[in-house]
Design a protein around this motif. Structure first.
Motif, short mmCIF file in Angstrom:
data_model
loop_
_atom_site.label_atom_id
_atom_site.label_comp_id
_atom_site.label_asym_id
_atom_site.label_seq_id
_atom_site.Cartn_x
_atom_site.Cartn_y
_atom_site.Cartn_z
N GLY A 21 0.84 -1.19 0.00
CA GLY A 21 0.00 0.00 0.00
C GLY A 21 0.88 1.23 0.00
O GLY A 21 2.08 1.13 -0.24
N PRO A 42 -5.03 0.09 2.64
CA PRO A 42 -6.00 0.05 1.54
C PRO A 42 -7.32 -0.56 2.00
O PRO A 42 -7.35 -1.53 2.74
N TYR A 71 -7.40 0.99 -3.80
CA TYR A 71 -6.49 1.50 -2.78
C TYR A 71 -6.96 2.82 -2.17
O TYR A 71 -6.15 3.67 -1.84
#
Ligand code: HEM
Lengths: 305, 530
Positions: free
Chosen positions: B303, B327, B332
């Protein structure tokens, strides 16, 4: 050729295969009708007590045509699968659409190869029919455009694990057909209200024996699928078993089929009751495929749907 | 058995069993094949709920969510273990019974097998024509010659033979199948034991590591650490893993559900077995774990970690860090918190909100992300002032506890809303300073696991597959042969009538064909000789 062109040729082949399978099924059905006629004719003749015993009804030309058409359809379907693989440049089993088409091909090929050894053409309708149903589902419900794989699917274990799973499911499918016919036939024989179609099929011992033979090939392959899946899970997620829904169902299927093999070896269980367990195993396969893949949340939820 | 019978004779009413009698009876029931069958079916049914309802061991947040949405049934379901199926007492009961049954069944069967392996095949039954497969043929030769020849042929086909008299043969094949079956069941027992040992002695730690930072193998450096009950957490190997860079790419070409699907996740890491040990630089990928002393590290997530600088009113830097945001969906949209604790206790600053790699504002849901890659990154925050850790309680790193804080507002009374793009700075109201989004780096979600029993599970799995293969490719058959001279025949050469009778364990469709093959062998040798 670009991937898009390859994909469209693949789809075209798929539709052609469906067309040829449909004709093959009609031919198989005609062959079966022929058997029903000769079987009931000889049954009436037996009443006269002098009829020559006919172990196997006369083979009709329809069977031969159906068999050849099935080879043709299988070849076209194989082309569809191959073109798909070329379009995506990987093994053709990355999503539900691809599983279904490749799995159908595996069922048909297993059936055709088994036919080289034993004459199973009488069962053609019961094999090609479900295959058509599966292909129909593939093009309508499961269709997915050609694309690349998710990172977790990029592993040679995908090739090993899934190809064996597909082969194993193909064998279980044929086994389920035989078990189902066996259960239907032995019930109808017991009630002596037998349908004429069932009467024209091979005797119950043969049906049951064929089902068992198919299952004992499929079961070790499924065991391998389970083990290979665990090894892959260990590499991808760090734990070989964590009871993810997909793992749970793979396990449930394995346990139910193990129970079938036990039931068959236990003297207290009838062959019919064991066959019902085998069918329960197949229902688990279908649930695993059509329900768990699509609706259950887990680490395997990347069917691309 | 005899004990039971005697008692039955003694009392006309129900047989009375002593405690040992009952125990023996229960043991016999448990180790019977019927019990194994029943338990297998129970196991299959019991495993299903765990795939339907969320499980704590996989996703505790979904369980909490489910409980919140089902206030009535939820707690009851929780009480009977529907959210911890595979750790529940009823599930354990089934597999422990199965394991006991399995071991109780393997023992006697192995003894029996060992005895049967040394013993000769049994005496032929009187009526061979009543067996599953029967054939009678007439061959040239004296009975002695025919018996000798038949025995040779059977031996060549891997039958063990024995002759109880000079005009009959008993033969048996397929002992390897029984051995395979035993190996299969013993391997299953080994797997169950290995899984249990893995739970007791194994551990697992998960950590989120931004680029440029390192993970050391100590309890405190993991976000979550779950040891088995018998793990000594004081004695973990002192390795470190530094995440040098994290790369992720996403599908941009395909349309539909595949658009935005992840394609490549690769972390470049520098690992060292301990302080002072040599370092090695490798790539860590989704299907390629990193081997460490006594453990393996896996790349399970990734992430964004926006690098944020906070300055006080005098322009002094009070916070600068890559702060991971977790996320929440496939694009995301990530949530997180920035906690500026290096300030006087009641004037600490906290920011919470979203990081959006491809930011957009949608009418109904507000700010969200359209694509997982950094196409139009934005950090969207609200700000709070007050005490970050009231009472010094530990709290979740990714959420802000606002009980002892007040939200910052503009002079107009509207809450402060911060929208930052890389390089931009926003001034905080009341001369509190400023916040800057310097750049966006990534983090790697690492999971480190230790399972000492894994090799045994693998050995068990391989043994089970080998056993199955042997068991299913070997036919367990018995063949009996009896010969009789043809008396008063017109031929000059002596003729012998040979009776073949065969039976198989568990139904064998090819038994007849096997007998036919033996017979054709018998004639074949005859032809070779003439
Ligand atoms: C974990 C539980 C068990 C599983 C998964 C299991 C699985 C299987 C499978 C798949 C087979 C057929 C394969 C072969 O013939 O080698 C089989 C056969 C057999 N099992 Fe089990 N089994 C289990 C427990 C037991 C127990 C507790 C017993 C003891 C009563 C037992 C006794 C047998 C016997 C005697 C056979 C031979 C059947 C035949 O001759 O075909 N099994 N088992």
């Amino acid at each position: 050729m670009t991937p898009r062109v390859l994909e469209s040729y693949s789809t075209l082949s798929l539709y052609s295969a469906i067309a040829v399978f449909t004709v093959a099924m009609v031919a198989f059905a005609t062959g079966l009708a022929w058997r029903v006629r000769t079987a009931s004719a000889s049954a009436t003749a037996t009443d006269a007590a002098v009829a020559p015993r006919q172990d196997r009804p006369a083979r009709s030309a329809a069977d031969g045509i159906a068999y050849s058409l099935t080879w043709l359809a299988a070849a076209i379907l194989a082309a569809a699968v191959l073109l798909r693989a070329l379009a995506v440049m990987r093994v053709p089993w990355g999503n539900m659409f691809e599983f279904t088409t490749t799995g159908s091909l595996a069922v048909v090929l297993t059936f055709l190869v088994a036919n080289l050894r034993w004459d199973l053409r009488w069962s053609g309708v019961f094999v090609v029919g479900p295959v058509l149903l599966a292909l129909g589902m593939a093009v309508t419900v499961y269709y997915t455009a050609a694309s690349q794989l998710l990172p977790s699917l990029r592993s040679y274990w995908l090739v090993i694990h899934v190809s064996v799973a597909i082969l194993s499911v193909a064998l279980f499918s044929l086994g389920a057909v035989m078990s189902l016919l066996f259960v239907l036939k032995s019930r109808s024989t017991r009630r002596s209200t037998g349908s004429r179609i069932l009467a024209a099929l091979p005797d119950t011992t043969t049906l049951e024996g064929t089902a068992y033979a198919l299952h004992i090939v499929a079961f070790p392959l499924w065991t391998f699928t389970l083990v290979a899946g665990a090894i892959w899970a260990e590499q991808a997620w760090g734990a070989y078993w964590q009871w993810d829904p997909k793992e749970v169902w793979t396990f449930v299927i394995w346990v139910v089929y193990a129970a079938y093999l036990h039931a068959r070896a236990t003297s207290g269980w009838s062959r019919e009751a064991s066959a019902l367990l085998a069918l329960a195993g197949y229902v688990s396969i279908l649930v695993n495929y059509m329900v768990v893949n699509v609706y259950f949340v887990g680490m395997h939820s990347y069917s691309g749907m | 058995m005899t004990e039971l019978k005697q008692r039955q004779v003694g009392t006309i009413t129900q047989p009375r069993l002593g405690p040992t009698g009952w125990a023996r009876w229960a043991w016999r029931q448990l180790t019977s094949m019927r019990a194994a069958l029943l338990l297998l079916l129970c196991l299959a049914v019991a495993a299903v709920p765990g795939s339907i309802w969320p499980q704590r061991n996989i996703d505790a947040a979904r369980v909490a969510d489910y409980l919140q949405r089902h206030p009535l049934a939820g707690p009851w379901m929780d009480r009977i273990g529907l959210f911890d199926v595979y750790a529940s007492p009823w599930f354990a009961a089934i597999y422990i019974l199965l394991l006991v049954s399995l071991i109780g069944c393997i023992g006697p069967r192995t003894m029996h097998y060992a005895r049967a392996y040394r013993a000769a095949p049994p005496r032929p039954p009187r009526h061979l024509d009543r067996l599953e497969a029967h054939r009678r043929v007439q061959v040239p030769g004296t009975p002695q010659e025919v018996v000798h020849r038949t025995r040779t042929i059977l031996g060549r086909r891997h039958y063990r033979t024995h002759a109880y008299d000079e005009h009959s043969i008993s033969a048996e094949s397929g002992h390897l199948g029984e051995a395979g079956n035993l190996l299969f069941h013993a391997s299953l027992a080994l797997i169950v034991i290995a899984v249990a040992a893995g739970h007791l002695f194994g551990w697992r730690g998960d950590a989120i590591v931004p680029e440029g930072q390192a993970l050391t193998n100590t309890l405190s450096s993991y976000g979550t650490f779950s040891p088995g009950p018998w793990v000594d957490t004081e004695r973990l190997a002192p390795f470190t893993v530094r995440v040098d860079s994290m790369r992720a790419t996403f599908e941009e070409q395909a349309s539909g559900a595949q658009f935005g699907a992840p394609r490549v996740f690769t972390a470049t890491v520098t690992a060292s077995d301990g302080p002072g040990d040599p370092t090695r630089r490798t790539k860590l990928e989704v299907n390629k774990p990193l081997s460490l002393p006594g453990a393996k590290a896996f790349l399970l997530g990734n992430g964004y970690a926006p690098v944020v600088t906070v300055r006080d009113g005098a322009g002094k830097v009070v916070y600068r860090d890559a702060t991971p945001f977790l996320p929440q969906d496939n694009n995301y949209r990530s949530t997180g918190a920035i906690k500026v604790s290096g300030l006087p206790k009641d004037r600490q600053l906290g920011f919470t909100g979203l990081f959006l790699p491809t930011a957009t504002i949608e009418a109904r849901i507000g700010p969200t992300s359209l694509f997982p890659a950094l196409k139009n990154p934005a950090l969207v925050l609200t700000a709070y002032e007050g005490e970050l850790y009231p009472g010094g309680r530990p709290q979740n790193v990714y959420t802000l506890a606002t009980d002892a804080m007040t939200q910052l507002r503009q002079p107009s009374g509207d809450p402060v809303r911060i929208w930052l793009t890389p390089g931009s700075t926003v001034q905080l109201p009341g001369g509190r300073g400023s916040i800057t989004l310097e750049s966006v780096s990534r983090f790697a979600g690492l999971s480190v696991r230790h399972d000492p029993a894994k090799p045994f599970a693998l050995i068990g799995a391989i043994g089970a597959m080998l056993g199955l293969t042997f068991s299913f490719t070997t036919r367990r058959r018995r063949v009996f042969v009896r010969v009789m001279p043809v008396v008063g025949g017109a031929e000059t050469t002596p003729m012998t009538i040979v009776d073949f009778g065969a039976l198989a364990k568990g139904g064998d469709p090819r038994l007849r064909a096997a007998v036919d093959r033996l017979i054709s062998d018998l004639f074949g040798t005859e032809r070779e000789r003439s």
